[in-house]
Write an enzyme that holds these catalytic residues in place. Structure first.
Site, short mmCIF file in Angstrom:
data_model
loop_
_atom_site.label_atom_id
_atom_site.label_comp_id
_atom_site.label_asym_id
_atom_site.label_seq_id
_atom_site.Cartn_x
_atom_site.Cartn_y
_atom_site.Cartn_z
N ASP A 133 44.38 36.69 44.80
CA ASP A 133 45.16 37.92 44.77
C ASP A 133 44.32 39.06 45.34
O ASP A 133 43.13 39.16 45.08
CB ASP A 133 45.56 38.21 43.32
CG ASP A 133 46.60 39.30 43.20
OD1 ASP A 133 47.43 39.42 44.11
OD2 ASP A 133 46.59 40.02 42.18
N ASP A 151 45.29 41.76 51.50
CA ASP A 151 45.82 43.10 51.24
C ASP A 151 45.22 44.11 52.21
O ASP A 151 44.10 44.58 52.02
CB ASP A 151 45.52 43.49 49.79
CG ASP A 151 46.13 44.83 49.42
OD1 ASP A 151 46.77 45.47 50.29
OD2 ASP A 151 45.98 45.25 48.25
N GLU A 168 51.15 42.73 51.84
CA GLU A 168 51.69 43.89 51.11
C GLU A 168 52.05 44.98 52.09
O GLU A 168 51.28 45.30 53.00
CB GLU A 168 50.69 44.42 50.09
CG GLU A 168 51.22 45.59 49.27
CD GLU A 168 50.29 46.03 48.15
OE1 GLU A 168 50.14 47.25 47.95
OE2 GLU A 168 49.70 45.15 47.49
N GLY A 172 47.55 47.88 36.30
CA GLY A 172 46.95 48.37 35.07
C GLY A 172 47.98 48.78 34.04
O GLY A 172 49.18 48.52 34.18
N THR A 183 46.83 42.41 32.86
CA THR A 183 46.47 43.27 31.74
C THR A 183 46.97 42.71 30.41
O THR A 183 46.23 42.68 29.42
CB THR A 183 47.02 44.70 31.95
OG1 THR A 183 46.47 45.24 33.16
CG2 THR A 183 46.65 45.60 30.78
#
Length: 289
Positions: A81, A103, A133, A184, A236
């Protein structure tokens, strides 16, 4: 069984459910995630992100994730990722990761297209899949990805027409979109642009990915999936669950790490199972819709 993104996301897109990506920076996280997938017969995506390497170096993570994926009785994608550098993506492919995300979303558009297209060709030569992305998913304060200070987050949302151009020119297998989500823990409830998700899903022919899933409401997830999201990234929530279980078990200095491990694994398993049920992937291992 070790598979790539196409093998789990094509059925998800067709069947209107989503497959969770759960980052596993240590063995306890990996055990909990894969145990949840096997118990619920859910396809699953496990992996790590470049910003998490200080907690679990890429090569070391590969030592347990790849064998566990091959041994599992459900489809398991091992995914990098947020690969931020070409060298990182190449290393993951060499190690045997079945999927990567390159990314380049903070680069100018044409540079993003050029770099991701080049990496897509390399990934496909390995039999691996690639996620790109477009737009930029923000970062909540304290997130693993860093802190973002965007005055107008909507200016970084994914444009549906540009998404079509990006997918066609790069050859990506999945597209991460920016629609009001952030990495987050959220300080305030996020407001996702569901109409934008729907428009992008109707415009491109690849599965859509929602990053920053931890902290969204059940309703947010269900609506996003109904409108076209096929992959949801979670870290998270399982990270906090594991820490909470360890803290609860650690009641004195006489405790050892072996007193904490079972509780951590079980907490991660329960949290992952909860998400799999919410995403609708339970019982979908190996099934075409």
């Amino acid at each position: 069984m070790l598979v790539n993104l196409n093998e789990v996301l094509a059925p998800a897109r067709k069947g209107k459910f989503a497959v969770g990506l759960f980052n596993a920076v240590n063995l306890e996280l990996a055990r909990g995630i894969i145990s949840a997938a096997q118990e619920t017969q859910s396809p699953v995506i496990v992996g790590t992100a470049e910003v998490l390497f200080p907690y679990g170096p890429l090569e070391e993570v590969s030592y347990y994730l790849l064998p566990m994926a091959r041994k599992a009785n459900v489809p398991v994608v091992v995914h990098l990722d947020h690969g931020l550098h070409k060298e990182t993506c190449l290393k993951a492919l060499e190690l045997g990761f079945s999927s990567i995300m390159y990314d380049c979303s903070t680069d100018p558009y044409e540079e993003n297209v050029r770099k991701v297209k080049e990496m897509a060709e390399i990934a496909h030569s390995y039999g691996a899949t690639i996620e790109g992305e477009l737009g930029h998913v923000g970062d909540n304060e304290g997130s693993a990805e860093g802190d973002s200070h965007l005055d107008d987050p909507a200016a970084f949302y994914t444009d549906p027409k540009r998404a079509l151009d990006f997918v066609q020119r790069t050859g990506v297998d999945a597209l991460a979109v920016a629609v009001g989500n952030a990495h987050g823990a959220y300080k305030f409830p996020p407001k996702l642009d569901f109409a934008r998700i729907r428009e992008i899903a109707q415009t491109v022919d690849v599965p859509l990915v929602l990053h920053g899933g931890s902290g969204l409401t059940d309703s947010d997830f269900q609506t996003a999936i109904r409108e076209g999201v096929s992959k949801v990234n979670i870290f998270t929530d399982i990270n906090v669950a594991a820490a909470g279980a360890a803290a609860q078990r650690f009641s004195g200095a006489e405790k050892g790490i072996t007193d904490l491990i079972p509780a951590e694994v079980e907490a991660v398993k329960q949290e992952a199972e909860k998400k799999m049920r919410l995403f609708g992937s339970v019982g979908k291992a190996g099934k075409e819709e």
